[in-house]
Design a protein around this motif. Structure first.
Motif, PDB file in Angstrom:
ATOM      1  N   ARG A 200       0.858  -1.186   0.000  1.00 19.76           N
ATOM      2  CA  ARG A 200       0.000   0.000   0.000  1.00 19.76           C
ATOM      3  C   ARG A 200       0.892   1.232   0.000  1.00 19.76           C
ATOM      4  O   ARG A 200       1.972   1.223   0.600  1.00 19.76           O
ATOM      5  CB  ARG A 200      -0.900   0.039   1.240  1.00 19.76           C
ATOM      6  CG  ARG A 200      -1.921  -1.071   1.302  1.00 19.76           C
ATOM      7  CD  ARG A 200      -2.775  -0.932   2.541  1.00 19.76           C
ATOM      8  NE  ARG A 200      -3.775  -1.989   2.635  1.00 19.76           N
ATOM      9  CZ  ARG A 200      -4.679  -2.078   3.594  1.00 19.76           C
ATOM     10  NH1 ARG A 200      -4.717  -1.152   4.553  1.00 19.76           N
ATOM     11  NH2 ARG A 200      -5.548  -3.065   3.627  1.00 19.76           N
TER      12      ARG A 200
ATOM     13  N   PHE B  10      -3.019  -1.296  -8.575  1.00 16.72           N
ATOM     14  CA  PHE B  10      -4.388  -1.489  -8.102  1.00 16.72           C
ATOM     15  C   PHE B  10      -5.427  -1.046  -9.132  1.00 16.72           C
ATOM     16  O   PHE B  10      -6.492  -1.660  -9.262  1.00 16.72           O
ATOM     17  CB  PHE B  10      -4.605  -0.734  -6.791  1.00 16.72           C
ATOM     18  CG  PHE B  10      -3.636  -1.121  -5.707  1.00 16.72           C
ATOM     19  CD1 PHE B  10      -3.443  -2.449  -5.371  1.00 16.72           C
ATOM     20  CD2 PHE B  10      -2.905  -0.148  -5.040  1.00 16.72           C
ATOM     21  CE1 PHE B  10      -2.543  -2.812  -4.376  1.00 16.72           C
ATOM     22  CE2 PHE B  10      -2.010  -0.492  -4.044  1.00 16.72           C
ATOM     23  CZ  PHE B  10      -1.823  -1.822  -3.712  1.00 16.72           C
TER      24      PHE B  10
ATOM     25  N   GLN C 283      -5.740  -3.771 -11.600  1.00 17.61           N
ATOM     26  CA  GLN C 283      -6.506  -4.883 -11.034  1.00 17.61           C
ATOM     27  C   GLN C 283      -7.999  -4.638 -11.185  1.00 17.61           C
ATOM     28  O   GLN C 283      -8.748  -5.536 -11.600  1.00 17.61           O
ATOM     29  CB  GLN C 283      -6.149  -5.061  -9.559  1.00 17.61           C
ATOM     30  CG  GLN C 283      -4.772  -5.622  -9.296  1.00 17.61           C
ATOM     31  CD  GLN C 283      -4.446  -5.677  -7.809  1.00 17.61           C
ATOM     32  OE1 GLN C 283      -5.054  -4.981  -6.999  1.00 17.61           O
ATOM     33  NE2 GLN C 283      -3.493  -6.507  -7.442  1.00 17.61           N
TER      34      GLN C 283
ATOM     35  N   PRO D 227      -5.256   0.295  -2.050  1.00 10.26           N
ATOM     36  CA  PRO D 227      -5.884  -0.755  -2.852  1.00 10.26           C
ATOM     37  C   PRO D 227      -7.360  -0.481  -3.136  1.00 10.26           C
ATOM     38  O   PRO D 227      -7.823  -0.676  -4.261  1.00 10.26           O
ATOM     39  CB  PRO D 227      -5.707  -2.008  -1.990  1.00 10.26           C
ATOM     40  CG  PRO D 227      -4.557  -1.720  -1.111  1.00 10.26           C
ATOM     41  CD  PRO D 227      -4.644  -0.255  -0.817  1.00 10.26           C
TER      42      PRO D 227
ATOM     43  N   ARG E  18      -8.535   0.101  -6.969  1.00 11.64           N
ATOM     44  CA  ARG E  18      -9.423  -0.910  -7.559  1.00 11.64           C
ATOM     45  C   ARG E  18     -10.762  -0.306  -7.935  1.00 11.64           C
ATOM     46  O   ARG E  18     -11.328  -0.643  -8.979  1.00 11.64           O
ATOM     47  CB  ARG E  18      -9.590  -2.082  -6.575  1.00 11.64           C
ATOM     48  CG  ARG E  18      -8.335  -2.911  -6.446  1.00 11.64           C
ATOM     49  CD  ARG E  18      -8.351  -3.877  -5.275  1.00 11.64           C
ATOM     50  NE  ARG E  18      -7.019  -4.435  -5.064  1.00 11.64           N
ATOM     51  CZ  ARG E  18      -6.640  -5.119  -3.997  1.00 11.64           C
ATOM     52  NH1 ARG E  18      -7.510  -5.331  -3.015  1.00 11.64           N
ATOM     53  NH2 ARG E  18      -5.401  -5.575  -3.898  1.00 11.64           N
TER      54      ARG E  18
ATOM     55  N   HIS F   2     -13.541  -6.082  -3.623  1.00  6.51           N
ATOM     56  CA  HIS F   2     -12.161  -5.619  -3.704  1.00  6.51           C
ATOM     57  C   HIS F   2     -11.141  -6.632  -3.200  1.00  6.51           C
ATOM     58  O   HIS F   2      -9.946  -6.426  -3.372  1.00  6.51           O
ATOM     59  CB  HIS F   2     -11.997  -4.306  -2.933  1.00  6.51           C
ATOM     60  CG  HIS F   2     -12.553  -3.118  -3.641  1.00  6.51           C
ATOM     61  ND1 HIS F   2     -12.314  -1.821  -3.234  1.00  6.51           N
ATOM     62  CD2 HIS F   2     -13.346  -3.010  -4.742  1.00  6.51           C
ATOM     63  CE1 HIS F   2     -12.924  -0.982  -4.041  1.00  6.51           C
ATOM     64  NE2 HIS F   2     -13.571  -1.678  -4.959  1.00  6.51           N
ATOM     65  N   ASN F   3     -11.613  -7.694  -2.537  1.00 10.31           N
ATOM     66  CA  ASN F   3     -10.696  -8.797  -2.219  1.00 10.31           C
ATOM     67  C   ASN F   3     -11.485 -10.090  -2.097  1.00 10.31           C
ATOM     68  O   ASN F   3     -12.722 -10.101  -2.035  1.00 10.31           O
ATOM     69  CB  ASN F   3      -9.859  -8.521  -0.967  1.00 10.31           C
ATOM     70  CG  ASN F   3     -10.608  -8.715   0.339  1.00 10.31           C
ATOM     71  OD1 ASN F   3     -11.829  -8.668   0.374  1.00 10.31           O
ATOM     72  ND2 ASN F   3      -9.869  -8.926   1.416  1.00 10.31           N
TER      73      ASN F   3
ATOM     74  N   THR G   3      -3.089 -10.716  -6.191  1.00 11.61           N
ATOM     75  CA  THR G   3      -2.247  -9.750  -5.503  1.00 11.61           C
ATOM     76  C   THR G   3      -1.234 -10.585  -4.738  1.00 11.61           C
ATOM     77  O   THR G   3      -1.536 -11.122  -3.672  1.00 11.61           O
ATOM     78  CB  THR G   3      -3.039  -8.862  -4.524  1.00 11.61           C
ATOM     79  OG1 THR G   3      -4.097  -8.212  -5.234  1.00 11.61           O
ATOM     80  CG2 THR G   3      -2.141  -7.798  -3.911  1.00 11.61           C
TER      81      THR G   3
END
Length: 326
Positions: free
Chosen positions: A126, A147, A150, A179, A183, A232-233, A281
């Protein structure tokens, strides 16, 4: 609540003041004296997720391999504690600090405090606000993923899978983190060019599985016609899929889900047909982080951004990489 807001305000004002001092003073990060072994600090914002644990394991393994001493701190999800953690590392006289900042702005005082103390900082995974602190001046470099790219790749995959027609719920990561910011930008910029890709709701779930489930449950009540979810994850995506199944909707069939990280659980979900795709990631920062530190100690020029290359996982390759995933 008011007390926390007050301290954040003070931290932001302090950051701005220190940036001004840094600009007027040293125009490059502190140097790192070459020696056989180093004492290195590593400040993480937390360690609850599989991704964070994999990153920590990688940093620890590389420190042991090189014979360096690693002092690790876990902020437990608090930006204020992470600033205090960095100050504690400074007080212990570490040679260099690896910092994964929880927030782009609130960790500026920590970066500047290390610089003032003559300790170089390398940002991992980050970054911080570039208008307040800059690589090559206030810290050595940022090592991490793109990011924005991504987000763009997930949007591209989702657009293709839905033939450019979807009503999308976005589960955002931690507000203020690079991130989440990147994103979101990459994803939204891409879908804006496709008229029938509609973002119906977007809400933070802080990169946490349980919050991903809770937020998805709430948003589905308001938007029962949602046909796609971008998380986002992977942790939030898993929570979202649990929420979908709880209301009788099938992930991957009734609602298309895409995410970011590339965890083993996400790859298995792709194999099972529940998750469309995830953009990796890579958490294994140890080798590149310590190699960058060694380059800096030798006096080599360091690029402001050491880019981590990320793979894309979908049904064509998820099984191939499952055993090596974290």
């Amino acid at each position: 609540m008011l007390r926390r807001a007050f301290f954040r305000c003070v931290a932001s004002v302090g950051a701005l003041a220190m940036v001004g001092l840094g600009s007027a003073g040293a125009q490059e990060p502190p140097r790192l004296r070459p020696k056989e072994h180093y004492t290195v600090g590593f400040s993480q914002p937390g360690s609850a997720s599989p991704w964070r644990r994999a990153q920590l394991d990688s940093i620890r393994a590389e420190a042991i391999k090189r014979g360096d001493q690693l002092i690790y701190t876990d902020a437990g999800g608090s930006a204020d504690k992470q600033v205090a953690d960095v100050n504690a590392l400074i007080a212990q006289g570490v040679d260099l600090i690896f910092l994964a900042p929880r927030d782009e702005k609130l960790l500026i005082p920590a970066v500047m405090a290390a610089k003032s103390a003559g300790i170089p900082v390398i940002l991992l995974d980050r970054t911080v606000n570039p208008s307040l602190a800059q690589a090559g001046r206030d810290y050595v470099t940022f090592i991490g993923s793109d990011f924005v790219e991504q987000g763009r790749r997930t949007a591209e995959a989702l657009t293709k899978a839905t033939n450019g027609n979807a009503r999308i719920v976005q589960l955002e990561g931690l507000p203020g983190s690079s991130p989440a910011n990147g994103r979101r930008k990459g994803f939204e910029d891409f879908i804006q060019a496709h008229r029938d890709m509609t973002l119906v709701a977007s809400q933070p779930a802080d990169f946490e599985r349980a919050k991903g489930q809770q937020v998805t449950e709430a948003l589905l009540r308001v938007h029962p016609d949602a046909s796609a979810i971008f998380a986002h994850n992977d942790e939030m995506a898993i929570g979202a899929m649990t929420a979908l199944e709880a209301v009788g909707r099938t992930p991957g069939k009734d609602v298309i889900v895409v995410s970011v990280d590339g965890t083993r659980t996400a790859l298995q979900a792709i194999i099972d047909g529940k998750l469309l795709a995830t953009v990796e990631t890579n958490p294994r920062f140890g080798p590149v982080a310590f190699a960058t530190m060694a380059r800096y100690a030798r006096g080599e020029p360091i690029e402001p951004w050491v880019v981590i290359t990320d793979r894309f996982f979908d049904k064509t390759n998820a099984a191939q990489f499952l055993d090596s995933a974290y």
